[in-house]
Scaffold this motif. Structure first.
Motif, PDB file in Angstrom:
ATOM      1  N   UNK A 505      48.766  24.825  56.301  1.00 37.46           N
ATOM      2  CA  UNK A 505      47.319  24.863  56.154  1.00 37.46           C
ATOM      3  C   UNK A 505      46.630  24.114  57.288  1.00 37.46           C
ATOM      4  N   UNK A 506      45.526  24.647  57.744  1.00 37.64           N
ATOM      5  CA  UNK A 506      44.682  23.958  58.718  1.00 37.64           C
ATOM      6  C   UNK A 506      43.247  24.057  58.234  1.00 37.64           C
ATOM      7  N   UNK A 507      42.642  22.916  57.917  1.00 39.36           N
ATOM      8  CA  UNK A 507      41.267  22.890  57.438  1.00 39.36           C
ATOM      9  C   UNK A 507      40.329  22.625  58.604  1.00 39.36           C
ATOM     10  N   UNK A 528      42.708  27.894  57.228  1.00 35.79           N
ATOM     11  CA  UNK A 528      43.590  28.887  57.851  1.00 35.79           C
ATOM     12  C   UNK A 528      45.010  28.632  57.372  1.00 35.79           C
ATOM     13  N   UNK A 529      45.677  29.683  56.941  1.00 34.44           N
ATOM     14  CA  UNK A 529      47.002  29.556  56.345  1.00 34.44           C
ATOM     15  C   UNK A 529      47.984  30.422  57.126  1.00 34.44           C
ATOM     16  N   UNK A 530      49.103  29.809  57.527  1.00 31.76           N
ATOM     17  CA  UNK A 530      50.181  30.561  58.173  1.00 31.76           C
ATOM     18  C   UNK A 530      51.368  30.592  57.241  1.00 31.76           C
ATOM     19  N   UNK A 588      43.030  20.666  51.523  1.00 31.78           N
ATOM     20  CA  UNK A 588      43.362  22.063  51.244  1.00 31.78           C
ATOM     21  C   UNK A 588      44.710  22.132  50.538  1.00 31.78           C
ATOM     22  N   UNK A 589      44.799  23.030  49.537  1.00 30.80           N
ATOM     23  CA  UNK A 589      46.006  23.166  48.728  1.00 30.80           C
ATOM     24  C   UNK A 589      46.370  24.647  48.635  1.00 30.80           C
ATOM     25  N   UNK A 620      40.185  17.248  55.295  1.00 29.78           N
ATOM     26  CA  UNK A 620      38.919  17.136  56.003  1.00 29.78           C
ATOM     27  C   UNK A 620      38.340  15.762  55.669  1.00 29.78           C
ATOM     28  N   UNK A 621      38.076  14.978  56.687  1.00 34.26           N
ATOM     29  CA  UNK A 621      37.422  13.686  56.479  1.00 34.26           C
ATOM     30  C   UNK A 621      35.921  13.896  56.556  1.00 34.26           C
ATOM     31  N   UNK A 622      35.223  13.463  55.529  1.00 34.77           N
ATOM     32  CA  UNK A 622      33.763  13.604  55.466  1.00 34.77           C
ATOM     33  C   UNK A 622      33.141  12.211  55.514  1.00 34.77           C
ATOM     34  N   UNK A 623      32.321  11.977  56.520  1.00 35.89           N
ATOM     35  CA  UNK A 623      31.605  10.705  56.617  1.00 35.89           C
ATOM     36  C   UNK A 623      30.151  10.952  56.233  1.00 35.89           C
ATOM     37  N   UNK A 624      29.726  10.330  55.149  1.00 34.70           N
ATOM     38  CA  UNK A 624      28.365  10.498  54.651  1.00 34.70           C
ATOM     39  C   UNK A 624      27.489   9.350  55.135  1.00 34.70           C
TER      40      UNK A 624
END
Length: 841
Positions: A505-507, A528-530, A588-589, A620-624
Motif C-alpha cells: 500500500x502507498x497512501x 495505491x495498491x500493488x 491504509x489497510x 498518512x501523517x496529518x498535522x492540524x
C-alpha cells in the motif's frame, strides 16, 4: 620518530570481498575489461600477508579510500572499514529519498564502494530507527555520544574490533573543534578502544558470543605533510590495474553518488599522512606494520619461540612456501589453481594442528583467526583460478509469506581444469524449506560445461518482511573439489529475494496539513495498491482513522488479475468536529486472501546500487493547525532536486509551478507573485547564473524572490544578490545545529512575521534537525536582519534571515533549513514560509 615512506612490497593489486563466515559471496556483476588475469591477481595477492588493518568513520563516505585501496589492493592486507551510521540525515543529490530511505541508499552505496577497494565492511547502526543515527550536524563529540548512547556505540565498536582483530587501527578524523561532532566522537571512542578492546573486564558479555579480548598493535591518526610518521604512497601507479591507488580509491568514492562524491585525479606522486598515536609493546616500528608479523614466515618465527611450537612453525613455513608458489604460478590459471588447492589443504591441516597443540588459549585464537581469514581468501582464489561462475536465480525475487517458488543454483566451468565433483547447495532462513528437485551433486565438470540444481522453496506463513540491512535471505554454496581439496563459493542473487506485503500500500499524500481555520474542508487520500501475490487476488481497502473521524467510502473493493498489477482507491476523510491542533495518523489497510496488510514496499532502484526495498507503514501523517493562505497566490519554484517544498505549498492551497530552464531564461516571470529558489540551486541549475540579471529585474519590477541557502562552491557569488551577501567560511562555524535554540525576532513587525499569519515565539518550537546552515558572514546594510539565533554558549548569527526592498520588489535570503522543517510539517515553519512567499501579493 624517524619518518619513513612505505616500501612498495609488490606493485600489484589484491582483493578481498565481503565474506560470510568462511564463505565468500560471488555476486553477479557487470562484465568489465579488468576481469580474467586481473581478477586472478586480486584474489591471490592477499595470500602473501597475514597482517590486518581497520579504518573507522562516522558516515558513508568517511572512509580513507585511497589508503584503503593501497592496503587492500596493493599490499593484500586484510582490511576492514567500520562506519557508525547510515547517513540518514544528509541530502540526496540523485533523488527525492530522505531520512530512512536515504539511509538505505547510502548503505548500498557504501557496500558497493567497499567492493571497489575490497575491504570488509561493518556498520555500527544495526536497524531502522537505530540509536546510532545521523541526526544532522553536530559541533560536539559529547552531544553525539549522548544522542547515540555512548555505551551502545562503544560496545558495538569494541565488538567489531574483537571480531576483525586488526593489527593496526586508524580513525578517519581527529578530535579537533573544526571537525563534525560525529567525526570527533568516532575518534574519541576509537582511541579509547585501543586499550579497552584488550581488557576482559570491558564488555565481558562478548565471551558468551565467542569473542575474546584483542590487543591492537598500533593506533595511527591522520596527520599532515609537516608532521607525520608514515607516508603512504597512494599515488603509486599499478601497471596491472592501470591506475594509482588514489584513482582506485576515487573509483570507490564515485559510488557515493547521493553525496556527489568522487573526483578525477591525474597520475603522479601523491601521499596520505599518518602519525603514530599509540603502540603495544614491541610494535613501535616506523611504519604501519613494522614490529608486527606480516607474513607466514614472521608468524612461524614467533611460534617457534614458544614451548612445543616447532611442529606448528614448520606448518606455517609450509604455508609461506605455498603462498610463494601461488604467486610464482601467476598468470597461468591451471597452475595457480593447483597451488591454491594445495595451500587450502595445508591451511585446513594447520588449523587442526593448532587445535590439537599445547599452545596457550590466546595464541591458539590468534592463529585460528588468521588461518580462517586465509581459508576465506583461498575460497575466492579457487573460484578465480578455476574460472568458476556461480549463480543463484529465483523464479521471482518478490515473494509473499506462504508462497512456494523455485530457485536454480548453477556452476559454470570456464577453465581448463576438470573438476572432480561439484555440490550445489541452497541456503534459506530458519523456518523456510528448500527441497531439491533433483541431483545436487555432479561428478566431474569440464571446460565450458554447466552444472545445475533446482530447489523448491517454501516461505513460511509468518515470514518477516524484507529488511535492507539484513544478510541476503537466499544464497547458494557451490563446493568444487579439485586437486584433492574442496573450496566453497557463495553466490547471491543479482537482485535481493524479498518477502513483501501481499498487498503493498502507498497512501498519498504521506504527510499533509489540515487547516483548522477551514473545518469544512476534507482530506483527500489516495491509496495505491500493488498485488505481490503470485496470481489473482481480491482485497478490501479501508482506512484506519483517529476516533470520531470518517471516511467516504468506508471501504473499496479491488480485484487483481495478476501479480504486479497496480490499482488505486480514493477516499475523502472528514475529521471530527472540534479537532485540536496536533499530529494525527491515518493508516491504509488491505484485507484479502485471508490476511491483512498495513505496509507498503517502496522500490529503490539506481544503476550503481541495483534494487532494494523499504517496507514501511502505509500511513498518512496529518498535522492540524491554523494557517492563513492568500487567495490566488501564484509561485514559481526552481528546484535543485534536493527538496520537495513545492509539493507542500500546493497542499496548503498555493498555486505552484515548477520552472524549467526555458522559463528562467526567456519565460514571463512577471506572472508569478513569488519565485523561490531551492537549496543550492545556483550549483545545480546552471541557467540561474546566466539569467541572474533577469531574476533581479523581476524583483526590481515588483516581484518577490526567495533564495534558500547555498554553499560557496554552489557557484555562489556575493554579487548574485542585489546587495552583496558573502557566505561564512569555514562552513562548520556558520551554522546552528540545536533545533531547540532560542530564536529572537529582531523585526517582529515586519510583514514576514505579520502577514497573513501572526508569528509568535511558539512558532519556533518543535523544529527538527538544525536551525540553519551556511549562514552569511557579511551582507549589505540594505538588508533587514529578521532574527538572531545561535547554538547555546556561542555567538548568535544575525544574517540567517535577510530581506530587502529592491526597486518595487523584495529579495529574501534565508539559511533556515526549510527543506527539513516543511516536510516534517512543523507548523511554525510552514506559517513563516507562507508569509515569506506572500510578500509578492
Amino acid at each position: 620518530m624517524r619518518k619513513r615512506t612505505y616500501p612498495k612490497l609488490f606493485s600489484l593489486l589484491a582483493v578481498f570481498v565481503l565474506a560470510v563466515g568462511l564463505v565468500l559471496p560471488l555476486s553477479p556483476q557487470t562484465a568489465h575489461a579488468d576481469r580474467g588475469v586481473v581478477d586472478l591477481w586480486k584474489a591471490i595477492k592477499p595470500l602473501t600477508t597475514i597482517a590486518s588493518a581497520m579504518n573507522t568513520g562516522a558516515h558513508p563516505d568517511d572512509e580513507h579510500s585511497a589508503m584503503l585501496a593501497y592496503l587492500a589492493l596493493g599490499l593484500g592486507v586484510d582490511t576492514s572499514s567500520i562506519i557508525a551510521n547510515r547517513g540518514e540525515g544528509g541530502q540526496n543529490e540523485i533523488g527525492s529519498e530522505l531520512n530512512q530511505a536515504l539511509g538505505i541508499i547510502r548503505t548500498r552505496e557504501l557496500e558497493e564502494a567497499s567492493k571497489v577497494t575490497h575491504v570488509k565492511l561493518g556498520i555500527l547502526s544495526e536497524d531502522m530507527d537505530d540509536p546510532i543515527y545521523d541526526f544532522g550536524f553536530s559541533k560536539s563529540p559529547d552531544e553525539t555520544l549522548s544522542k547515540w548512547g555512548e555505551e551502545v556505540v562503544y560496545e558495538r565498536l569494541i565488538r567489531k574490533i574483537r571480531e576483525h582483530r586488526p593489527d593496526v587501527l586508524i580513525p578517519a578524523f581527529l578530535d579537533v573543534p573544526s571537525t563534525h561532532g560525529h567525526h570527533r566522537a568516532i575518534n574519541v571512542i576509537t582511541v579509547r578502544a585501543f586499550e579497552d578492546a584488550a581488557d576482559p573486564a570491558v564488555f565481558p558479555q562478548h565471551r558468551e558470543q565467542g569473542l575474546s579480548p584483542w590487543q591492537v598493535k598500533k593506533l595511527y591518526v591522520p596527520a599532515t605533510e609537516k608532521d607525520y610518521d608514515v607516508r603512504v604512497p597512494v599515488g603509486e601507479y599499478d601497471e596491472i590495474y592501470g591506475a594509482s591507488y588514489l584513482q582506485l580509491g576515487e573509483e570507490s568514492r564515485f559510488m557515493h553518488k547521493s553525496q556527489g562524491m568522487g573526483r578525477h585525479y591525474d597520475e603522479g606522486p601523491s601521499y596520505s599522512y599518518y602519525k603514530l598515536e599509540k603502540a603495544a609493546a614491541g610494535a613501535e616500528g616506523p611504519d604501519f606494520f613494522a614490529g608486527i608479523a606480516y607474513t607466514f614466515k614472521d608468524l612461524a618465527d614467533e611460534v617457534r619461540k614458544t614451548p612445543g611450537g616447532g611442529k606448528l612453525a614448520a606448518d606455517l613455513d609450509r604455508l609461506q612456501k605455498d603462498a610463494d608458489e601461488v604467486i610464482a604460478a601467476y598468470p597461468h590459471f591451471a597452475r595457480v589453481a593447483e597451488k591454491v588447492h594445495r595451500m587450502l589443504a595445508d591451511v585446513l591441516q594447520t588449523k587442526a594442528a593448532v587445535q590439537a597443540s599445547s599452545l596457550g588459549a590466546d595464541a591458539k585464537r590468534d592463529l585460528l583467526h588468521r588461518l580462517a581469514v586465509k581459508e576465506e581468501q583461498l575460497n575466492k582464489a579457487s573460484a578465480e583460478s578455476l574460472s568458476l561462475v556461480a549463480k543463484v536465480k529465483p523464479e521471482s525475487g518478490e515473494l509473499v509469506a506462504g508462497q512456494k517458488t523455485r530457485v536454480t543454483v548453477s556452476a559454470y566451468n570456464g577453465g581448463t581444469v576438470t573438476w572432480d565433483q561439484v555440490t550445489l547447495g541452497l541456503n534459506v532462513p530458519a523456518g523456510w524449506s528448500a527441497r531439491p528437485l533433483g541431483e545436487t551433486r555432479i561428478r566431474q565438470l569440464g571446460y565450458n560445461q554447466w552444472a545445475r540444481a533446482e530447489y523448491e522453496v517454501t516461505v513460511p506463513a509468518d515470514a518477516a518482511y524484507f529488511h535492507p540491512y539484513r544478510p541476503p535471505a537466499v544464497t547458494a554454496d557451490v563446493e568444487v573439489t579439485a586437486f584433492g581439496a574442496t573450496s566453497v563459493t557463495r553466490a547471491v542473487p543479482a537482485d535481493p529475494v524479498a518477502v513483501l506485503p501481499g498487498f503493498a500500500l502507498a497512501a498519498s499524500p504521506s504527510a499533509t496539513v489540515w487547516n483548522t481555520l477551514k473545518p469544512e474542508e476534507a482530506i483527500p487520500v489516495k491509496v495505491t495498491v500493488k498485488n505481490y501475490h503470485p496470481g489473482k487476488a481480491d482485497a478490501q481497502i479501508a482506512l484506519d482513522l483517529p476516533p470520531g473521524w470518517a471516511a467516504e467510502p468506508k471501504s473499496a473493493p479491488l480485484t487483481f488479475a495478476a501479480k504486479g498489477e497496480t490499482k488505486s482507491a480514493a477516499f475523502t476523510v472528514k475529521p471530527s468536529a472540534g479537532v485540536k491542533p496536533g499530529s494525527y495518523a491515518i493508516t491504509a489497510v488491505a484485507r484479502g486472501n485471508g490476511k491483512e496488510s498495513r505496509h507498503g514496499a517502496q522500490l529503490i532502484r539506481y544503476p550503481h546500487i541495483g534494487t532494494t526495498y523499504f517496507v514501511q507503514s502505509a500511513a498518512v501523517t496529518v498535522q492540524a493547525f491554523d494557517l492563513k493562505v492568500p487567495e490566488g497566490l501564484k509561485v514559481g519554484y526552481v528546484s535543485s532536486g534536493f527538496d520537495n517544498i513545492d509539493q507542500y505549498l500546493q497542499q496548503v492551497g498555493v498555486d505552484v509551478t515548477l520552472l524549467g530552464a526555458k522559463d528562467i531564461e526567456s519565460g514571463d516571470l512577471s506572472q508569478y507573485d513569488t519565485i523561490v529558489l531551492g537549496i543550492r540551486a545556483y550549483g545545480f541549475r546552471p541557467e540561474l547564473t546566466a539569467s541572474n540579471a533577469r531574476l533581479l529585474k523581476y524583483v526590481e519590477d515588483g516581484g518577490n524572490l526567495v533564495v534558500q541557502y547555498h554553499k560557496p562552491e554552489d557557484n555562489w557569488k556575493p554579487e548574485l544578490a542585489p546587495y552583496p551577501i558573502t557566505i561564512g567560511t569555514p562552513l562548520i562555524q556558520w551554522r546552528v545545529t540545536d533545533e531547540n535554540s532560542k530564536v529572537t525576532m529582531l523585526a517582529p513587525d515586519h510583514p514576514i512575521f505579520q502577514t497573513p499569519n501572526t508569528i509568535t515565539d511558539a512558532d519556533w518550537d518543535h523544529w527538527v534537525q538544525d536551525r540553519s546552515a551556511y549562514n552569511p558572514a557579511q551582507w549589505g546594510d540594505e538588508y533587514v536582519e529578521l532574527i538572531k539565533n545561535g547554538d547555546p554558549g556561542e555567538k548568535e548569527f544575525t544574517g540567517t534571515f535577510l530581506t530587502a526592498k529592491y526597486g518595487k520588489g523584495t529579495y529574501t535570503y534565508s539559511s533556515l533549513v526549510w527543506y527539513r522543517e516543511i516536510p516534517a510539517l512543523v507548523p511554525g515553519a510552514i506559517r513563516i514560509f507562507v508569509n515569506m512567499v506572500s510578500l509578492g501579493q
